[in-house]
Design an enzyme around this catalytic site. Structure first.
Site, PDB file in Angstrom:
ATOM      1  N   ASP A 136       0.795  -1.334  -0.092  1.00  0.00           N
ATOM      2  CA  ASP A 136       0.044  -0.041  -0.048  1.00  0.00           C
ATOM      3  C   ASP A 136       0.868   1.132  -0.189  1.00  0.00           C
ATOM      4  O   ASP A 136       2.060   1.042   0.435  1.00  0.00           O
ATOM      5  CB  ASP A 136      -0.707  -0.057   1.156  1.00  0.00           C
ATOM      6  CG  ASP A 136      -0.011  -0.085   2.509  1.00  0.00           C
ATOM      7  OD1 ASP A 136       0.691  -0.898   2.618  1.00  0.00           O
ATOM      8  OD2 ASP A 136      -0.380   0.583   3.357  1.00  0.00           O
ATOM      9  N   GLU A 137       0.112   2.370  -0.410  1.00  0.00           N
ATOM     10  CA  GLU A 137       0.878   3.674  -0.291  1.00  0.00           C
ATOM     11  C   GLU A 137       2.201   3.881  -0.822  1.00  0.00           C
ATOM     12  O   GLU A 137       2.898   4.446   0.057  1.00  0.00           O
ATOM     13  CB  GLU A 137       0.628   4.046   1.119  1.00  0.00           C
ATOM     14  CG  GLU A 137      -0.896   4.154   1.784  1.00  0.00           C
ATOM     15  CD  GLU A 137      -0.833   4.637   3.325  1.00  0.00           C
ATOM     16  OE1 GLU A 137      -1.942   5.312   3.547  1.00  0.00           O
ATOM     17  OE2 GLU A 137       0.023   4.142   3.879  1.00  0.00           O
ATOM     18  N   ASN A 138       2.585   3.268  -1.876  1.00  0.00           N
ATOM     19  CA  ASN A 138       3.724   3.734  -2.117  1.00  0.00           C
ATOM     20  C   ASN A 138       3.760   4.619  -3.594  1.00  0.00           C
ATOM     21  O   ASN A 138       3.172   4.114  -4.537  1.00  0.00           O
ATOM     22  CB  ASN A 138       4.545   2.294  -3.040  1.00  0.00           C
ATOM     23  CG  ASN A 138       5.659   2.545  -3.781  1.00  0.00           C
ATOM     24  OD1 ASN A 138       6.477   3.484  -3.255  1.00  0.00           O
ATOM     25  ND2 ASN A 138       6.025   1.977  -4.714  1.00  0.00           N
TER      26      ASN A 138
ATOM     27  N   PRO B 188      -4.951   3.145   4.963  1.00  0.00           N
ATOM     28  CA  PRO B 188      -3.975   2.321   6.064  1.00  0.00           C
ATOM     29  C   PRO B 188      -2.854   3.179   6.195  1.00  0.00           C
ATOM     30  O   PRO B 188      -2.429   3.941   5.539  1.00  0.00           O
ATOM     31  CB  PRO B 188      -3.743   1.053   5.060  1.00  0.00           C
ATOM     32  CG  PRO B 188      -4.012   1.369   3.667  1.00  0.00           C
ATOM     33  CD  PRO B 188      -5.102   2.436   3.575  1.00  0.00           C
TER      34      PRO B 188
END
Lengths: 717, 717
Positions: free
Chosen positions: A329-331, A717
């Site tokens: 996530d969230e890269n 997240p």
């Protein structure tokens, strides 16, 4: 063991939790216990209350029939200890095997899976008569689930402790019911994990999702790549022996342990010891702030995959669970954008954007996991046309995206709606459903929805406070994932939740007792009473506003009033209910009047006492506006009540002046906000607009409901 | 580390804690903090308050000068974490070394003993000015002691947190200041031991006496004789790795760990796995009851000493402390009397009685300990003309027998007076002195008195309750053993104790928070408020009466009201003070009148609410007489107060009727008793005998004092 053969009855699983219907149909006598006195959570699939009761006395004993093993016996011993603790009865030491004289007969058929798995049969049947209780389960895990129900059935009266005569049939709606604990942002000691595993078992959760790595900490020992944990953890990591201890502890309770190693982003702590795996030149330092950070593994170099093969291979051997979570996530790929080698690689391979590059990375990682015998699961960013169908999607966006993945043939679990770090009330989580009522999935597609997980992200929790962020709200999520879809009565959920919450204390959970401790610490040598009054009707600000309003680092103390105050104020809920009842009592306005006035006067007294306390406790200075406003909002309430009771409608000017003060008081301080403002607004508006009372109330409630369900509330997240 | 050389100043150790004298002599300004606002415990040898204050802000930092090591840095980190927790300030991450800009400079000269020892120099000097605090200590252990004082000096006001400018010089009166924890009767998990080590360090105790074996449990792993722990512990023992972990944890805090292996009696659990060492034929079973039991090692057979050589040799290597405690108490020798072989041995050797036989045994054990490099210590039964002078006597009979041993040339430590399991108030322990004022010891003889130990015998403590039996009372004992002999102001002790007690919660101690938890569990789903009111003015019965009145085994739950209720009721103490003040206010009787009436009315309300609560919580049924009497005693008090205030003297018949009711209510139930009866008797007697008020009060107090000091109160180990 001497024990007669016994054939398991076919489980007649009813799809509705229709206790009252059953009761009405049977027309049972009035003496009997009513469903409203039962405190079962999660609610079983079927409950039939019978006439009679089984006394629980000092001669209580258990017989194990057919299959038994150490895991089952351990579960029985723990149950006995809790039953003894609650009843203050001393039970016989030895576990009986004599079925005819046993108080509880446990009739189990087999061990269940050696390694706890998604396919475990967790069903059980519990039959209590005047004479005996009988717990029937195909597996030890089913029996463990039934023992928790057994304990929750305990009642007491002048004649002593007893279980009501009852027939329960039960099995989970979803096979994947998890709790994620992020130990990356803040390390949590072994005993924190263990007591939370106990609490999970108490509400029939079955997956401990161990979020072991983050920008802020790499928490697992790697013997093959020791720089990861020695340089990435501040010395706060779990040894492999400790990991095995947690896995064994969870297995004893029928709980899977699924590790997460979040890559390619969220990996700053990895790169402290292994800077050569990064997408930018190092050196890297352990991240101390909260947020989304740039460091990411370099997906273009073969040495990255060699490294991951070594590390994930080591972890695959350490963690027996079939699944391994790779985050994903969230890269945002900012380091990728700036790295010429990576850009050249993308061009050469025809990889068009960072999402595609991450998909390439995921496919390589998937192959590594497959080689080591693991199924891959990742946050929904991993969804990409090339993703093989045996990967599992973990959704933080919502049931819609989960359904979309299911239609494409992917298994998935839901965490959107279960972000307990966002400090929303249990009711909100309770009503989030992995397969909502309006779902368009076919029954076959719906099978891809495996369940869900509550997520305890670790930015703002310490060993002292984490329990209060997880419990009791997670019990409501556990019910959502276990119980039939139509068990949705919020009031009844809260009634049972307050009982279960107290019972969780038996297991060592600190969500209740550390509340008082944190307030005493803040009060210094002063009487903490007034601070407790204030704390009871404020909550930490929701979503991610805490960090914006009151920035801290991962090294800051989590001992402020915002840490003591809890989500989901019970006092505010009770106050709201009393205000509603008081207003419904128009035009008399007598119901609860005295009690409401007492409460509001107590707020005024507390407000006065807090001034000198704050003078001596500078840690409370940030809360001074709240302490002052406590008196302001109490005055508004008292004024409104006295006018309503006297039957004097007030002017719009009077109303607007009070509403303005309430609006002002509603503004957060110290990342805390009053959660009684809506009730006070109702009182003030009612006092001004006696004739339109009812419509006003409805409008107000509607507004609140809209606010609660606002789309900004969707967690990340 | 860059740091200038610094010569340690000679410590000017004053023998008196004469803060007020110093203050008066200097005639300092009124704005300054007064000694009555300091909360230091144990009280230092010398305290001089100065004008000014050192602000504690987010830029607080520490410089280490001259010597520093991991132990010192660890102590500083722990101090910083506690300081941050209490102030909610975030401090800089890195420990500074720049002396000129540091808030606190720690100037330490050497590591101190590698293995914590009796000869450790624990002295320190602390100087706080407007600009800087300076902690000067010859050893790291002295610096650790000073850091605790530093934390206790923290104050707050509207301008923020600060330390008063002050000069403190300090060193302990006795070098041996211990806490015994009996883990034999009830096993205590690692975290219980660790948090108690933290608390010990907070009040400058320096010996953890680990009572590892008992009739009811053998709690240490023996790799050489594994039947000892595998068969003697129910699986509840400490592995050798865990033992090393505790020793290291204690050493970090400057605390010795002295193990006790109680022989030849108290050894049932040894004989479960090693029956051939017994004085009677086996088999033996782990003892479940409380009391003194017959099993004893056979002192006449060589294989016993071979066995002890193996076991004690293994333990001598595991525990680095110079001393090993061999118990030696309460062996009545009944198995010896009945064993013909033992009788024949005694006859052949000319051993005239069991005491002499045990002396023979002790000498053999002493030689084994000497061989393994340990000094022997044992309970005072080991004292015998043949005992070599390097054995240490541990007295449970009292300072007189300790003095007798000292005159014979034996070192000794005192535990009589420090038996915290007997549930006496802190004041009683506080005034027990290892070298009482009337001691006839010469200064040379007095040097043999090394100190003392609080003893937490484990019959009736669980991991949930043990902290409340140890703390806060043990802090008063810690002061007795550290501070000058003439620090004996009981009121001031209690004032400081209540502050220190709350601070101990920062370290994870549960004495306060588990009180509420245990009451909530007993109250079930009901509001625990009324139960808390009752529990606040009752105490468990003293001495060994609990077992007589309410027999349980070691396997029984310790979750009853007697387990929730605590020794040394603060509410009762405050009530007594108010009653005394009210009666001193004759003939007006206005002082505290309203408050006393409020309290008594609250007791009546609680009494009414407890009825229905007990109906639903059968675990509370045993407390019903207390709940009923709560109303009876409140009525007596209210009646007396209203008569006193009205100036109406009542008849002797009225008085006797109330006194009879109070006598009845004073009788224990559920092994609990009211501790406010004396105060209520005073009120009733005063209302009847207004003219003789003053003399009556004195008589009553005298009677109470006599009761408190009665010789039956002498404890046994």
């Amino acid at each position: 063991m001497k024990a007669a053969k016994h054939t398991i009855l076919v489980l007649l699983l009813l799809s509705v939790f229709n206790v009252s219907a059953v009761l009405q149909a049977q027309g049972l006598p009035g003496q009997m216990i009513t469903p409203g006195q039962l405190n079962l959570m999660p609610a079983p699939v079927s409950v039939q209350i019978q006439a009679g009761r089984l006394p629980i006395t000092g001669s209580f004993n258990v017989a194990l029939k057919n299959y038994s093993d150490d895991r089952l016996r351990g579960g029985v011993v723990r149950m006995l200890r809790r039953l003894a603790g609650r009843t203050v009865l001393s039970f016989p030491v030895e576990m009986g095997t004599e079925e005819s004289t046993a108080t509880l007969v446990i009739q189990c058929e087999r061990a269940g899976d050696t390694i706890p798995s998604l396919n475990e049969n967790e069903s059980y049947r519990l039959e209590v008569t005047d004479r005996q209780a009988r717990l029937i389960a195909p597996t030890v895990v089913g029996a463990l689930r039934g023992l928790e129900t057994f304990l929750q059935l305990l009642q007491g009266d002048r004649d002593g402790y007893y279980l009501p005569a009852i027939r329960i049939q039960d099995q989970p709606r979803f096979p994947w019911r998890g709790l994620l604990i992020d130990v990356g942002r803040h390390y949590e000691p072994m005993e924190v994990l263990k007591r939370n595993l106990d609490a999970m078992a108490a509400v029939k959760l079955n997956v401990f999702h161990w979020h072991l790595t983050e920008d802020q900490g790499f928490r697992v020992e790697s013997k093959k790549l020791p720089k990861l944990h020695t340089l990435g953890s501040d010395g706060l990591f779990y040894t492999q022996d400790q990991v095995r201890e947690i896995i064994a502890y969870a297995r004893e309770r029928g709980i899977r342990v699924m590790p997460e190693f979040d890559i390619p982003g969220h990996s700053t702590s990895w790169l402290v010891g292994q800077p050569e795996m990064g997408s930018a030149p190092g050196p890297f330092k352990i991240e101390r702030r909260a947020g989304i950070f740039e460091p990411a593994l370099d997906p273009t170099r073969e040495q990255t995959y060699k490294f991951l093969d070594t590390f994930l291979g080591e972890m695959a051997a350490l963690f027996p669970d079939a699944y391994m979570h790779i985050g994903g996530d969230e890269n945002e790929g900012k380091q990728w954008d700036r790295n010429p080698q990576i850009q050249a690689f993308m061009k050469a391979k025809g990889i068009k954007d960072n999402h595609a590059l991450q998909a390439y990375f995921n496919q390589r990682v998937l192959k590594i996991l497959q080689k080591h015998g693991k199924k891959m699961i990742g946050w929904e960013e991993i969804l990409h046309p090339d993703l093989p169908k045996d990967a599992v999607i973990h959704s933080w966006r919502g049931p819609a995206s989960l359904a979309e993945a299911a239609k494409k043939g992917y298994d998935g679990i839901l965490s959107a709606g279960y972000y307990i770090d966002l400090i929303f009330p249990a009711s909100k989580h309770y009503l989030a459903d992995p397969i909502p009522a309006n779902s368009t999935l076919t029954p076959e597609e719906a099978k891809h929805i495996l369940g869900g997980e509550a997520t305890m992200w670790g930015e703002w929790v310490s060993p002292e406070t984490i329990d209060s962020r997880i419990w009791p709200r997670t019990a409501a999520i556990a019910e959502r994932l276990w119980s039939p879809r139509n068990v949705t009565d919020v009031d009844d959920m809260y009634r049972r939740l307050s009982v279960i919450s107290r019972q969780l204390e038996d297991l060592g959970l600190t969500h209740e007792k550390n509340y008082g401790m944190l307030l005493r610490r803040l009060a210094g040598s002063a009487d903490p009473g007034p601070l407790r009054t204030l704390a009871s009707i404020i909550e930490p600000v929701k979503e991610y506003r805490r960090y914006q309003m009151r920035p801290q680092t991962m090294l800051s103390p989590l001992t402020g009033l915002v840490d003591a105050a809890r989500p989901d104020s019970e006092a505010a809920r009770q106050f709201a209910a009393k205000v509603d009842a008081f207003l419904s009592d128009a035009p008399r306005f007598a119901l609860h009047r005295e009690n409401l006035e007492q409460i509001l006067s107590e707020w005024q007294r507390a407000s006065r006492a807090l001034g000198p306390m704050i003078d001596r406790s500078p840690a409370l200075q940030e809360a001074r506006p709240l302490a002052n406003n406590l008196s302001v909002i109490a005055a508004a309430g008292l004024d409104a009540i006295s006018n309503l009771a006297a039957g004097d409608a007030r002017t719009p000017e009077w109303r607007d002046a009070h509403l303005a003060r309430l609006d002002e008081a509603a503004k957060p301080s110290a990342a805390l906000e009053f959660v009684v403002i809506t009730s006070l607004r109702k009182l003030v508006i009612a006092a001004a607009e006696l004739p339109q009372l009812r419509s006003t109330m409805q409008a107000d409630w509607k507004k609140r409901d809209t606010m609660m369900a606002s789309p900004q509330a969707i967690p990340k997240p």
